[in-house]
Design a protein around this motif. Structure first.
Motif, short mmCIF file in Angstrom:
data_model
loop_
_atom_site.label_atom_id
_atom_site.label_comp_id
_atom_site.label_asym_id
_atom_site.label_seq_id
_atom_site.Cartn_x
_atom_site.Cartn_y
_atom_site.Cartn_z
N ASN A 294 38.79 50.73 -9.35
CA ASN A 294 37.60 51.58 -9.17
C ASN A 294 36.31 50.77 -9.08
O ASN A 294 35.23 51.27 -9.43
N GLU A 295 36.42 49.53 -8.60
CA GLU A 295 35.23 48.70 -8.41
C GLU A 295 35.22 48.19 -6.97
O GLU A 295 36.26 48.11 -6.31
N ASN A 296 34.06 47.83 -6.49
CA ASN A 296 33.97 47.23 -5.17
C ASN A 296 32.89 46.16 -5.16
O ASN A 296 32.00 46.14 -6.01
N VAL A 297 33.01 45.26 -4.19
CA VAL A 297 32.07 44.16 -4.10
C VAL A 297 31.95 43.71 -2.65
O VAL A 297 32.93 43.72 -1.90
N PHE A 298 30.73 43.32 -2.25
CA PHE A 298 30.49 42.78 -0.91
C PHE A 298 30.68 41.27 -0.93
O PHE A 298 30.22 40.57 -1.84
N LEU A 299 31.37 40.75 0.10
CA LEU A 299 31.45 39.31 0.34
C LEU A 299 30.76 39.01 1.66
O LEU A 299 31.09 39.61 2.69
N HIS A 300 29.81 38.10 1.63
CA HIS A 300 29.12 37.68 2.84
C HIS A 300 29.63 36.28 3.19
O HIS A 300 29.29 35.30 2.52
N GLY A 352 44.93 31.07 -4.23
CA GLY A 352 45.26 31.08 -5.65
C GLY A 352 44.95 29.80 -6.40
O GLY A 352 45.37 29.63 -7.54
N TYR A 353 44.20 28.90 -5.80
CA TYR A 353 43.90 27.62 -6.42
C TYR A 353 42.76 27.72 -7.44
O TYR A 353 42.80 27.08 -8.49
N LYS A 354 41.74 28.50 -7.12
CA LYS A 354 40.60 28.65 -8.01
C LYS A 354 40.29 30.13 -8.25
O LYS A 354 40.54 30.97 -7.38
N ARG A 355 39.72 30.41 -9.43
CA ARG A 355 39.32 31.76 -9.76
C ARG A 355 37.86 31.98 -9.35
O ARG A 355 37.05 31.04 -9.34
N PRO A 356 37.50 33.23 -9.00
CA PRO A 356 36.12 33.51 -8.58
C PRO A 356 35.07 33.06 -9.59
O PRO A 356 34.07 32.45 -9.20
N MET A 357 35.28 33.34 -10.87
CA MET A 357 34.27 32.96 -11.85
C MET A 357 34.14 31.45 -11.98
O MET A 357 33.04 30.92 -12.23
N GLU A 358 35.22 30.74 -11.80
CA GLU A 358 35.17 29.28 -11.85
C GLU A 358 34.29 28.74 -10.73
O GLU A 358 33.43 27.86 -10.95
N LEU A 359 34.47 29.28 -9.53
CA LEU A 359 33.66 28.83 -8.39
C LEU A 359 32.22 29.30 -8.52
O LEU A 359 31.29 28.61 -8.08
N LYS A 366 27.07 32.45 -4.32
CA LYS A 366 25.72 32.85 -4.68
C LYS A 366 25.66 34.36 -4.76
O LYS A 366 26.18 35.06 -3.90
N GLY A 367 25.00 34.85 -5.81
CA GLY A 367 24.86 36.29 -5.99
C GLY A 367 24.78 36.60 -7.47
O GLY A 367 24.61 35.70 -8.31
N SER A 368 24.87 37.88 -7.80
CA SER A 368 24.76 38.27 -9.20
C SER A 368 26.04 37.95 -9.96
O SER A 368 27.14 37.98 -9.40
N ARG A 369 25.87 37.66 -11.23
CA ARG A 369 27.02 37.39 -12.08
C ARG A 369 27.92 38.62 -12.16
O ARG A 369 29.15 38.49 -12.21
N ASN A 370 27.33 39.80 -12.16
CA ASN A 370 28.11 41.03 -12.24
C ASN A 370 29.05 41.15 -11.04
O ASN A 370 30.22 41.52 -11.20
N ASP A 371 28.55 40.83 -9.83
CA ASP A 371 29.41 40.89 -8.65
C ASP A 371 30.53 39.86 -8.73
O ASP A 371 31.67 40.12 -8.31
N ALA A 372 30.22 38.68 -9.27
CA ALA A 372 31.26 37.65 -9.43
C ALA A 372 32.32 38.11 -10.41
O ALA A 372 33.52 37.88 -10.20
N GLU A 373 31.92 38.79 -11.45
CA GLU A 373 32.88 39.31 -12.43
C GLU A 373 33.74 40.42 -11.83
O GLU A 373 34.93 40.54 -12.15
N ILE A 374 33.14 41.22 -10.93
CA ILE A 374 33.93 42.25 -10.25
C ILE A 374 35.00 41.60 -9.37
O ILE A 374 36.17 41.99 -9.39
N LEU A 375 34.60 40.58 -8.61
CA LEU A 375 35.57 39.89 -7.75
C LEU A 375 36.67 39.25 -8.61
O LEU A 375 37.85 39.27 -8.22
N GLU A 376 36.30 38.72 -9.75
CA GLU A 376 37.29 38.13 -10.67
C GLU A 376 38.35 39.16 -11.05
O GLU A 376 39.55 38.85 -11.12
#
Length: 390
Positions: A294-300, A352-359, A366-376
């Motif tokens: 139930n979450e969504n996130v934009f990737l540019h 599968g080599y790196k996790r979103p929050m690690e990168l 670049k972007g908000s930490r909240n969006d990075a956590e959603i992608l994670e």
């Protein structure tokens, strides 16, 4: 300068360039077999007048990522004669190869780099490492009581059980090559043999790919489906203590070896290995199984060498929506929502080599930490590994 596909009659030119650039020799008697093998490749070359100056091979393969088999273009045999170097020929071949792989529906591309930073410029990123463990003779101590049976097989004796074990073992990882019998016999065995562990019910539960030469045992693959197989394959290795002074074992960095040994204090080294990249982001993301939460996130996404990938992608539970830049348009204010990410970083995440929050912490997104956590939370947890070479 002319860039075009090589015909079968020109494969000998590709072989000659490889022998010169990579400093090896193909015996005259082996040339026909090598030419036959190249029929499975698509080879592009750059010609100066009537001379082949540079070349690149695309090998059509499949890899398993996130539980799905994907078409993959393997880049190999990239070479240039010294008198034609530093003219941008390899750059032209790489960009052309990306376009060709996109046309062929190869959504991923893997390669073994001669220089990691060079291929990073074109969007490839490291996606796997391997662990090399060195065991001296004194440490060849059995890990427990042996059971079942060990049977050895050469290339001519190859059985489907080995393929089944490999397939099941690699499902634990992401990025592994999908091997058929042809690949096993032509690109896995070489001068190695395989020892398979069969349990008490005569079911194959693991194997090692190995050879013994000059008082050394070289284990290139160690694939065990359970602890029983791990122990019995290790015990089989220990049975060579009268023949060898040293054993080398290649495993995934995620493999539990040598933790379960009585003496796990061994010399271990970790090496970056293959690189990979997404060739078509839209098709890849639409087929990839993100987690529903139930979450969504934009990737540019930014991809300098595959411009069809440039755009914004909304990752949501009901699928992926794509917003591509219109040709000729300029956006003076980039979107405030979402994460700005390179094709390199996105490839490392999806394989599968790196996790979103690690990168994100490394500044690769670049972007908000909240969006990075959603992608994670949207990306399944995977462990990448690749045993092959081309």
């Amino acid at each position: 300068m002319l860039l075009r596909k090589l015909s079968e009659s020109e494969y000998i030119e590709a072989i000659n360039l490889s022998m010169y650039a990579f400093q090896y020799n193909v015996p005259e008697t082996d040339i026909p077999a090598r030419q036959e093998l190249l029929k499975k490749h698509t080879i592009f070359g750059i010609w100066e007048e009537q001379n082949l100056a540079a070349k690149l091979h695309i090998i059509p393969l499949k890899v398993q990522i996130n539980g799905i088999d994907w078409e993959m273009g393997g880049i190999a045999g990239v070479a240039t004669y010294p008198e034609f170097r530093r003219k941008g020929y390899v750059s032209s071949l790489i960009k052309h190869a990306l376009s060709e792989m996109n046309k062929e529906g190869q959504l991923f591309s893997f390669l073994h780099p001669f220089n990691i930073s060079f291929y990073r410029k074109y969007g490839w990123e490291i996606f796997t490492e391997y662990k090399k463990t060195i065991i001296n003779k004194i440490d060849l101590e059995m890990a427990g009581k042996s059971s079942g049976t060990i049977k050895r097989f050469t290339k001519k004796q190859h059985i489907k059980t080995i393929e089944k074990i490999y397939r099941e073992y690699m499902l634990r990882y992401s990025g592994g090559l999908v091997r058929d019998s042809y690949w096993w016999k032509n690109f896995v065995y070489s001068d190695y043999q395989i020892a398979v562990y069969f349990d008490e019910a005569s079911e194959g539960q693991g194997y090692i790919l190995f050879k013994v030469k000059d008082n050394k045992m070289d284990v290139e693959e160690f694939a065990a489906l359970n602890q029983e197989a791990r122990v019995n394959l290790w015990n089989f290795i220990c049975q060579h203590d009268s023949m060898v002074e040293e054993v080398k074992i290649i495993t995934s960095v995620h493999d539990p070896f040598p933790f379960y040994l009585n003496q796990p204090n061994l010399k271990m080294e970790v090496f970056p290995y293959f690189m990979g990249r997404i060739v078509n982001v839209e098709k890849c993301l639409c087929q990839y199984s993100f987690l529903d939460n139930n979450e969504n996130v934009f990737l540019h996404v930014e991809d300098h060498h595959a411009p069809w990938n440039n755009g914004s992608y909304l990752i949501a539970d009901n699928g992926v929506r794509v917003f591509k830049e219109k040709e000729g348009s300029q956006c003076t204010n980039p979107p405030a929502r979402g994460l700005h990410i390179s094709i390199n970083a996105l490839s490392a995440i999806i394989i599968g080599y790196k996790r979103p929050m690690e990168l994100y912490e490394l500044g690769e997104m670049k972007g908000s930490r909240n969006d990075a956590e959603i992608l994670e939370r949207k990306v399944p947890l995977q462990k990448s590994f690749f045993y092959d070479f081309f």
